[in-house]
Design an enzyme around this catalytic site. Structure first.
Site, PDB file in Angstrom:
ATOM      1  N   SER A  52       6.600  -5.888   3.292  1.00 49.60           N
ATOM      2  CA  SER A  52       7.770  -5.208   3.851  1.00 49.60           C
ATOM      3  C   SER A  52       7.747  -3.707   3.585  1.00 49.60           C
ATOM      4  O   SER A  52       8.481  -2.953   4.230  1.00 49.60           O
ATOM      5  CB  SER A  52       9.057  -5.823   3.292  1.00 49.60           C
ATOM      6  OG  SER A  52       9.004  -5.934   1.892  1.00 49.60           O
ATOM      7  N   GLY A  83       4.206  -9.631   0.447  1.00 46.53           N
ATOM      8  CA  GLY A  83       4.877  -8.381   0.056  1.00 46.53           C
ATOM      9  C   GLY A  83       4.540  -7.236   0.986  1.00 46.53           C
ATOM     10  O   GLY A  83       4.237  -6.131   0.540  1.00 46.53           O
ATOM     11  N   TYR A  92       3.115  -7.068 -17.324  1.00 45.36           N
ATOM     12  CA  TYR A  92       2.480  -6.558 -16.104  1.00 45.36           C
ATOM     13  C   TYR A  92       0.961  -6.489 -16.293  1.00 45.36           C
ATOM     14  O   TYR A  92       0.192  -6.964 -15.455  1.00 45.36           O
ATOM     15  CB  TYR A  92       3.053  -5.176 -15.764  1.00 45.36           C
ATOM     16  CG  TYR A  92       2.529  -4.605 -14.464  1.00 45.36           C
ATOM     17  CD1 TYR A  92       3.112  -4.965 -13.243  1.00 45.36           C
ATOM     18  CD2 TYR A  92       1.469  -3.715 -14.448  1.00 45.36           C
ATOM     19  CE1 TYR A  92       2.628  -4.450 -12.045  1.00 45.36           C
ATOM     20  CE2 TYR A  92       0.986  -3.191 -13.263  1.00 45.36           C
ATOM     21  CZ  TYR A  92       1.572  -3.562 -12.064  1.00 45.36           C
ATOM     22  OH  TYR A  92       1.087  -3.047 -10.874  1.00 45.36           O
TER      23      TYR A  92
HETATM   24  P1  NAP Z   1       6.702  -2.061  -3.875  1.00 48.39           P
HETATM   25  O1  NAP Z   1       6.801  -0.863  -3.027  1.00 48.39           O
HETATM   26  O2  NAP Z   1       7.676  -2.298  -4.963  1.00 48.39           O
HETATM   27  O3  NAP Z   1       6.649  -3.354  -2.912  1.00 48.39           O
HETATM   28  C1  NAP Z   1       6.572  -4.632  -3.462  1.00 48.39           C
HETATM   29  C2  NAP Z   1       6.473  -5.650  -2.348  1.00 48.39           C
HETATM   30  O4  NAP Z   1       6.326  -6.957  -2.941  1.00 48.39           O
HETATM   31  C3  NAP Z   1       7.700  -5.702  -1.468  1.00 48.39           C
HETATM   32  O5  NAP Z   1       7.276  -5.942  -0.142  1.00 48.39           O
HETATM   33  C4  NAP Z   1       8.470  -6.912  -2.009  1.00 48.39           C
HETATM   34  O6  NAP Z   1       9.270  -7.567  -1.017  1.00 48.39           O
HETATM   35  C5  NAP Z   1       7.325  -7.810  -2.390  1.00 48.39           C
HETATM   36  N1  NAP Z   1       7.637  -8.840  -3.378  1.00 48.39           N
HETATM   37  C6  NAP Z   1       7.972  -8.701  -4.678  1.00 48.39           C
HETATM   38  N2  NAP Z   1       8.155  -9.899  -5.259  1.00 48.39           N
HETATM   39  C7  NAP Z   1       7.932 -10.830  -4.291  1.00 48.39           C
HETATM   40  C8  NAP Z   1       7.980 -12.231  -4.251  1.00 48.39           C
HETATM   41  N3  NAP Z   1       8.281 -12.960  -5.342  1.00 48.39           N
HETATM   42  N4  NAP Z   1       7.705 -12.869  -3.082  1.00 48.39           N
HETATM   43  C9  NAP Z   1       7.386 -12.155  -1.973  1.00 48.39           C
HETATM   44  N5  NAP Z   1       7.320 -10.819  -1.953  1.00 48.39           N
HETATM   45  C10 NAP Z   1       7.609 -10.166  -3.098  1.00 48.39           C
HETATM   46  O7  NAP Z   1       5.272  -2.123  -4.606  1.00 48.39           O
HETATM   47  P2  NAP Z   1       3.851  -1.460  -4.255  1.00 48.39           P
HETATM   48  O8  NAP Z   1       3.702  -0.249  -5.079  1.00 48.39           O
HETATM   49  O9  NAP Z   1       3.621  -1.407  -2.795  1.00 48.39           O
HETATM   50  O10 NAP Z   1       2.904  -2.567  -4.933  1.00 48.39           O
HETATM   51  C11 NAP Z   1       2.236  -3.581  -4.188  1.00 48.39           C
HETATM   52  C12 NAP Z   1       1.240  -4.271  -5.118  1.00 48.39           C
HETATM   53  O11 NAP Z   1       0.332  -3.301  -5.642  1.00 48.39           O
HETATM   54  C13 NAP Z   1       1.887  -4.943  -6.355  1.00 48.39           C
HETATM   55  O12 NAP Z   1       1.204  -6.121  -6.652  1.00 48.39           O
HETATM   56  C14 NAP Z   1       1.663  -3.907  -7.449  1.00 48.39           C
HETATM   57  O13 NAP Z   1       1.651  -4.494  -8.739  1.00 48.39           O
HETATM   58  C15 NAP Z   1       0.310  -3.376  -7.054  1.00 48.39           C
HETATM   59  N6  NAP Z   1       0.003  -2.073  -7.630  1.00 48.39           N
HETATM   60  C16 NAP Z   1       0.733  -0.962  -7.304  1.00 48.39           C
HETATM   61  C17 NAP Z   1       0.390   0.265  -7.861  1.00 48.39           C
HETATM   62  C18 NAP Z   1       1.122   1.520  -7.522  1.00 48.39           C
HETATM   63  O14 NAP Z   1       0.785   2.557  -8.135  1.00 48.39           O
HETATM   64  N7  NAP Z   1       2.076   1.528  -6.595  1.00 48.39           N
HETATM   65  C19 NAP Z   1      -0.682   0.363  -8.763  1.00 48.39           C
HETATM   66  C20 NAP Z   1      -1.388  -0.790  -9.079  1.00 48.39           C
HETATM   67  C21 NAP Z   1      -1.045  -1.999  -8.493  1.00 48.39           C
HETATM   68  P3  NAP Z   1      10.804  -7.084  -0.669  1.00 48.39           P
HETATM   69  O15 NAP Z   1      10.782  -5.594  -0.546  1.00 48.39           O
HETATM   70  O16 NAP Z   1      11.096  -7.763   0.640  1.00 48.39           O
HETATM   71  O17 NAP Z   1      11.671  -7.584  -1.778  1.00 48.39           O
END
Ligand code: NAP
Length: 242
Positions: A15, A13, A156
Site C-alpha cells: 500500500s 505490504g 526487529y
Molecule cells: P512502511 O512504509 O511502514 O510500509 C509498511 C507496509 O507493510 C504497509 O504497506 C503496511 O500496510 C504493511 N504491513 C504491515 N504489517 C502488515 C501485516 N501484518 N499484514 C499486511 N501488511 C502489513 O514500511 P517500508 O519502509 O516501506 O518497509 C517495507 C519493508 O522493508 C519492511 O519489511 C521493512 O522492515 C523493510 N525495511 C525497510 C527499511 C527502510 O529503511 N525503510 C530498511 C530495511 C528494511 P498498511 O499501510 O495497509 O497498514
C-alpha cells in the site's frame, strides 16, 4: 530489461513505501500484480492504479499476513482473480523503536509474528503451486539490521536475521525445483517507517537515504535471475564501511 510478461506477482505490504515501488517496478517489467495491504485501502488503490496505468492487471487484497486464515483467503483470492502466484515478495513489516529495557514479551511476539512468521505463512501458501509448475521466485525484504544489530529494536533485528536464515533454508530445499529464494537487505530507505531526516543522512557514507525505486531495482534483478538463490543483496549507501 527483465521480462516478466505473463507472470503474476504478489507483493505483501504494497500500500505504500518499498512495497508500492516493488509492485510498480514489477508491473513495468510486464507482471500482473496482487497488492496486499493491512489497513490503508486508499493507499493500496493508488498502487493498483499505478500498476493498471502500465497496462497490467491488478487487484488489492486486505489481509494481515501474520494470520494463517487471512493468508489462505488472500491466496485463494489472487488465484481466482489473477491466477497462481509466480513471484512472491514478502515485504510487509513493522518497526517498533524500543530500548532493551522497554521491550516486553508482547512487543517481541508482535514484531516476530508480523515480520517473520508472516514470511513463513505466505511462502508455505504459495509453494505447492510453484512446485507443481516448477517455477517460482520468492524474494524476502530483510534489513541491514540483520547483520549490524540495527537501531530499531531487538525484536526487529531478530526478525530480519530470521528472514535471512529462512531464505537460505527454503533456497537449499527448492533449488532443484525451479524456485529461487532470495532476500534484499536495505538500510535507511526514505519511507513512512524511516523519514528522511538530517541525522539519518549523516549515518550514510553516500550522504543521502536510499530511494524505494533502488530497492525495487534489486527485486527486479532477483525476479529475473535463475542463478542467484539463497543470497542476500545489501543496499546501504556504503554503511558497511563505517
Ligand atoms: P512502511 O512504509 O511502514 O510500509 C509498511 C507496509 O507493510 C504497509 O504497506 C503496511 O500496510 C504493511 N504491513 C504491515 N504489517 C502488515 C501485516 N501484518 N499484514 C499486511 N501488511 C502489513 O514500511 P517500508 O519502509 O516501506 O518497509 C517495507 C519493508 O522493508 C519492511 O519489511 C521493512 O522492515 C523493510 N525495511 C525497510 C527499511 C527502510 O529503511 N525503510 C530498511 C530495511 C528494511 P498498511 O499501510 O495497509 O497498514
Amino acid at each position: 530489461m527483465t521480462d516478466l510478461q505473463g507472470k503474476i506477482a504478489l507483493v505483501t505490504g504494497a500500500s505504500r513505501g518499498i512495497g508500492r515501488a516493488i509492485a510498480v517496478g514489477l508491473a513495468g517489467c510486464g507482471a500482473d500484480i496482487a497488492v496486499n495491504y493491512k489497513t490503508r485501502e486508499n493507499e493500496a488503490r493508488i498502487t493498483q492504479q499505478q500498476v493498471i496505468s502500465q497496462g497490467r492487471r491488478s487487484i488489492i487484497i486486505q489481509a494481515d499476513v501474520s494470520r494463517s486464515s487471512e493468508v489462505g483467503n488472500m491466496i485463494a483470492a489472487v488465484e481466482k482473480d489473477l491466477g497462481p502466484v509466480d513471484i512472491l515478495v514478502n515485504n510487509a513489516g513493522i518497526a517498533r523503536f524500543q530500548s532493551v529495557e522497554a521491550t516486553t514479551e508482547a512487543d517481541w511476539d508482535e514484531v516476530l509474528t508480523a515480520n517473520l512468521k508472516s514470511v513463513f505463512l505466505v511462502t508455505q501458501a504459495v509453494l505447492p503451486g510453484m512446485r507443481r509448475r516448477r517455477w517460482g521466485r520468492i524474494i524476502n525484504i530483510s534489513s541491514g539490521a540483520a547483520k549490524t544489530g540495527g537501531g530499531v529494536g531487538l525484536h526487529y533485528t531478530a526478525s530480519k536475521a530470521g528472514i535471512e536464515g529462512l531464505t537460505r533454508a527454503y533456497a537449499s530445499r527448492l533449488v532443484k525445483e525451479g524456485i529461487t529464494v532470495t532476500a534484499v537487505a536495505p538500510s535507511l530507505i526514505a519511507t513512512d517507517m524511516i523519514p528522511d531526516e538530517e541525522g539519518r543522512r549523516k549515518q550514510v557514507p553516500l550522504g543521502r537515504l536510499g530511494r524505494v525505486d533502488e530497492v525495487a531495482e534489486a527485486v527486479i534483478f532477483l525476479a529475473g535471475n535463475e542463478y542467484a538463490t539463497g543470497q542476500v543483496i545489501a543496499l546501504n549507501g556504503g554503511m558497511y564501511f563505517r
